[in-house]
Design an enzyme around this catalytic site. Structure first.
Site, mmCIF file in Angstrom:
data_model
loop_
_atom_site.group_PDB
_atom_site.id
_atom_site.type_symbol
_atom_site.label_atom_id
_atom_site.label_comp_id
_atom_site.label_asym_id
_atom_site.label_seq_id
_atom_site.Cartn_x
_atom_site.Cartn_y
_atom_site.Cartn_z
ATOM 1 N N ARG A 261 0.838 -1.205 0.000
ATOM 2 C CA ARG A 261 0.000 0.000 0.000
ATOM 3 C C ARG A 261 0.867 1.247 0.000
ATOM 4 O O ARG A 261 0.813 2.088 0.900
ATOM 5 C CB ARG A 261 -0.952 -0.025 1.196
ATOM 6 N N TYR A 517 6.104 11.780 8.809
ATOM 7 C CA TYR A 517 7.186 10.846 8.483
ATOM 8 C C TYR A 517 8.378 11.188 9.366
ATOM 9 O O TYR A 517 8.938 12.278 9.265
ATOM 10 C CB TYR A 517 7.539 11.006 7.005
#
Lengths: 635, 635
Positions: A261, A517
């Protein structure tokens, strides 16, 4: 229906016999690090404070960054300690003995060519792990609990059908293997198989054909072993591109992107992988699933059950994907903000106003400083300009150097579209004190966007480690989650008398949330540093879940996140997924130990199941030296 | 995780006791037609060539349209034959006897209030069918093979848990029921239950609360029984809207939209329902599934398995949805093109250039003429202007009246955004000879967009029938599919010595395809016309599948498309879905007969299964008079 071939405007090429290939993809890249063999960052031979990029250019900020930011050092820069890993020969000597299922091999040999079946040590070693810190650390040290017993290289969907049939019949474990760039333990053999079955890595990288392209509908059918540049090169011949640009782009495959994904840096415009794939063929032990090719799903949509399934529900062999015209204009530029909060306000305000450039990445102050440290030498006029800008921002605008945050903005499309998007973005960025530092910052990001793994390898070779993790959160949680994760990680270091560095960037402007992130690094003193690393991962994951972030935005689940998967999905959903797993794969031959914990045995109590799950979960065991105290990863 | 409550910026309201409601939603609408009681289109009492809209305004084009377009009539307009249906009392007398499971009722009575359990005939009758032509035809004639035996009205998620537990325990069939506007047979009891179990309709329309709203992330949690206007009214108090606008908007529910995989007229901007729902609670016989609330799915995504599942996998009770700011500017306008092909070229060219206004609907020449026929009287200056435009287009531009095609363009957003989108669209439309007929055409569409069902009811009451079906196709198939479907339908009429009218519009600019929406009508002479209707449906579906269209773009599968579902999904996928069905609903109590065909019995051969599936499929049996020759719907 259930046919994934769009009108073959270009006819399918004849099946290519790849058996004559001199080298397979895995033989062209490092067995113990990132990228092509010999592409290594090194300390400059003349000046121990300078690092040479793989392209040879000098980077002067990296060693000071390690010294100051990671280790809190002061004064003159020390000579970095070299910490070489095992040689290939030493590593091969440490490979565990193979488990070979002769009946399986015999059946596979009947259907495939000899060059497609590899039982040698080097093939096994190169398919042992993905590419996260823990993986490479173990390769460097030779900590191999279990290795694949064979590598098989299918050349077509039909080869995969033969393979899965044979594996199902002979109860052999198979692990689909794309580019092997996964960082959550998705491609690693699971040592907790009570039956000690043979484990085979299915290397998909010979399956690279574009089977058809429909230029009018803008969809194309590919074998999913195709890697990023090859995929775009094939589309480029027809004036199209794919638009998926993860950090792993050069070495990862379409199938890997789907199975994990994935999401790329330009997802605002081109979508996450689930928006790019229309239809797939998936080979399962109970039959070939082909999701319908349609402009919109009809009835229920099985794509979501196979996208992100990391090989546990079948081998994805072919996919119909949307393709994009190559944009005539690509404009990337940088902005500096006085703080992460200011930059985030601009990021959020754009989203709220429906302004979604192709790419918007906001680096926090720590990530921004790392980004500056990675710069290689530039022409004198550019360096002078950078200095002038910094002087202006600090002296005139009152920015603090150590608090400044970089934003990379990317616009792709027609000139008019790019201009329009910029006209919308600029006033919002200015409203929050953003200062445009021009296209050179954008170009710099483009040049260096695939570099982080090389720097990580450099760190590993010099007594440091570095790794990444990420999540996606609702906007209401973005700033609290960012703060909580960094604090949680720093607290673990503090508790263990260590120090390290953690930075973060926000990207992917979804309508209701974004991705955070994180990159983090510390010194690597001895084998036990992995214990602290796992405690850091644990603390970070707990902080993420507390703020309702997801377990992974685009790195996948692998075995790294299995301890939290029941909390994430809830018990009824997990139980349903385990039933689905049994429906497609009744013997559990497909990549066991990843994504889902073990299923209950007949009559097993919940308490017994929980205890067994803890016992066999890979997260807190793999790579730890014997006698280590595992972190308290909750099940 | 697995909690779908975003931070309750607005706290959840206390549970509302709806037991004091004077009337439930189903009691306020027609039992045998569309919309509110007494909202009926009628022939004008003075002038038999004029129809009075439900708002009282005169429509002069409709009766000529029926006469000329549908029946090929000429000369003076005949007086329409009135074909009244049964009275409520007559229909009630025809209801089949109830099957009552006393133990189930007793258990439900313990958990719910008396007003929530309805066993009376009127409640049963109003939950018998959806709202397609065949449904209403049968209501008018009293062709009831089976009826729900009770209607239960849950008031909360917990009520649904109680209901499903009781139904599972006592082996009672349940059919989730939203607004009941479905047109593919999704809410109708299945008479082919060998056990003749009790059948209960679960009417969700008391579950209407907004449980929380997170304005920063722009998501809100709703009970899914909320109907369109109520949903938007609740969001409107916070400055938001949902953005989902199907033709059924006024009477359908959020849960219905999700369960049938709905899509609205403004999907270009706000998304199809699968892009609007982040997380759901679903009550199944084997537990409550709650899909994770996250800004992007992580691991595998179960939403796709429940969106579009039409109640066969569980009752959706609550959903977290994204919400949209109310756009300051809404600009809708019309264009005329000389042909469908020209209009389609503009439609496609816009898509190819990445130009996606909020709404773009292209009516073919037949649909355009119907659209003109639906106009009510306008002020004289407008009529004069329309005439002048037509004269200009025919005399100066060379358009042919009967070939002209209407496009409705909608732009929503800020003034700058709307202007920019229009600036992009206009030159493309002009390039293909599109002529802008201004905002009055847009306003006219907005005013009349929910009217088609009233016209259909009018037709039914006057010896005609009308119905709709739709698909979505890849762009390469759009024109061929449009042509083939119309030809296939006309051929069936020809073969049976009948005639009718069929029109089509294209909408929903996906990146790789669009929706084709067909409306068709014919005279209704006797009961056997339904045979021809089913042959038309069959021929149309075959033509659609030949062009790789899907079985439904947004009407769902119901029982209408079950004969084709194996071809659509392929046998392995169908088998996997049947296993999934057994995993969540081992006793098959959830809406049997819809979406999926019956599963194989233990040891049943493929041939025996196929024969049994043909025998029990509802498509070619429901509503046909005894001894009818069913069409050859393939399994």
């Amino acid at each position: 229906m259930a046919t994934s071939s769009p009108p073959a405007v270009s006819p399918a090429p004849a099946a290519v016999d790849n058996s004559a290939l001199k080298e397979d993809a895995y033989q062209r890249i490092k067995w113990n690090g990132w990228g092509a063999k010999h592409a290594v960052m090194k300390v400059d031979e003349q000046d121990h404070t300078v690092v040479r990029h793989v392209n040879g250019k000098p980077i002067r900020g990296l060693i000071p960054f390690l010294h100051k930011e990671i280790n809190g050092g002061d004064g003159p820069l020390p000579r970095l300690e070299a910490t070489p890993g095992l040689s290939l020969e030493e590593a091969l000597a440490k490979l565990p003995a193979s488990v070979v299922n002769d009946a399986f091999i015999a059946q596979v040999q009947k259907g495939l060519q000899p060059s497609q079946i590899r039982l040698d040590g080097e093939s096994r070693l190169t398919h042992l792990f993905g590419k996260n810190y823990r993986d490479l650390w173990r390769l460097r040290k030779g900590f191999f609990e279990r290795a694949p017993d064979a590598v098989v290289l299918p050349q077509s969907h039909d080869d995969c059908v033969k393979l899965v049939e044979a594996a199902h019949k002979h109860n052999v474990v198979i692990i689909p293997f794309g580019g092997g760039t996964n960082v959550t333990g998705c491609v690693e053999p699971n040592p907790f198989d009570p039956a000690r079955r043979m484990i085979v890595s299915i290397d998909m990288r010979r399956m690279t054909r574009m089977l058809s392209i429909d230029k009018e509908s803008r969809v194309a059918t590919f074998e999913v072993g195709v890697m990023g540049p090859d995929l775009d090169e094939k589309l480029g011949r027809h004036g199209f591109m794919f638009g998926h640009d993860p950090d792993s782009y050069i070495y990862s495959t379409l199938g890997g992107w789907i199975a994990a994904r994935g999401s790329g840096a330009m997802s605002n415009k081109y979508g996450d992988i689930e928006q790019m794939v229309l239809s797939m063929k998936i080979v399962t032990p109970t039959g070939v699933i082909e999701t319908p090719l349609t402009s919109r799903p009809c009835g229920v949509d099985l794509n979501g059950m196979f996208i992100g399934s990391e090989g546990i529900f079948g081998i994805i062999t072919e996919a119909v994907v949307k393709v994009e015209p190559i944009p005539p204009v690509k404009h990337y530029e940088g902005y500096l903000f006085p703080s992460f909060e200011a930059g985030y306000s601009a990021f959020y305000k754009c989203t709220a106003k429906g302004i979604h450039p192709t790419c918007m990445r906001l680096y926090d102050e720590d990530d921004t400083r790392m980004s500056f440290a990675m710069k290689w030498d530039e022409p004198a006029y550019k360096t002078a300009l950078s200095k002038a800008i910094k002087t202006y921002l600090t002296n005139v605008k009152g920015f603090k150097i150590e608090k400044m945050c970089l934003v990379i903005l990317g616009f792709e499309g027609s000139r008019a579209e790019v201009n329009h998007q910029r006209d919308l973005t600029t006033p919002v960025f200015r409203q929050f004190d953003g200062f445009c530092v021009g296209q050179s910052a954008g170009a710099g990001w483009q040049e260096k966007k695939y570099d982080l793994p090389y720097i990580r390898d450099f760190a590993l070779a010099h007594a440091h480690w570095a790794d990444v993790f990420e999540t996606s959160v609702l906007y209401a949680e973005a700033i609290p989650c960012w703060r909580a994760v960094k604090e949680a990680v720093r607290n673990v270091w503090k508790q263990h008398g260590k120090r390290g560095w953690i930075g973060c960037h926000a990207a992917h402007q979804y309508r209701f949330g974004c991705c955070l992130y994180f990159t983090f690094a510390s010194a690597q003193k001895d084998d036990r540093d992995l214990e602290v690393f796992l405690k850091l991962k644990t603390a970070a994951t707990e902080a993420i879940l507390k703020h309702r972030g997801n377990l992974s935005h685009h790195h996948g689940i692998g075995f790294e996140h299995v301890p939290w998967i029941e909390r994430y999905f809830g018990t009824p959903t997990l139980d349903l997924l385990l039933k689905f797993k049994k429906d497609v794969d009744p013997k559990n031959i497909l990549n066991p130990g990843k994504l889902l914990p073990v299923a209950a045995n007949a009559g097993e109590s919940k308490a017994a199941l929980t205890a067994r799950r803890k016992e066999v979960q890979m997260f807190d065991k793999m790579g730890l030296p014997k006698g280590s105290k595992a972190p308290q990863a909750k099940l």
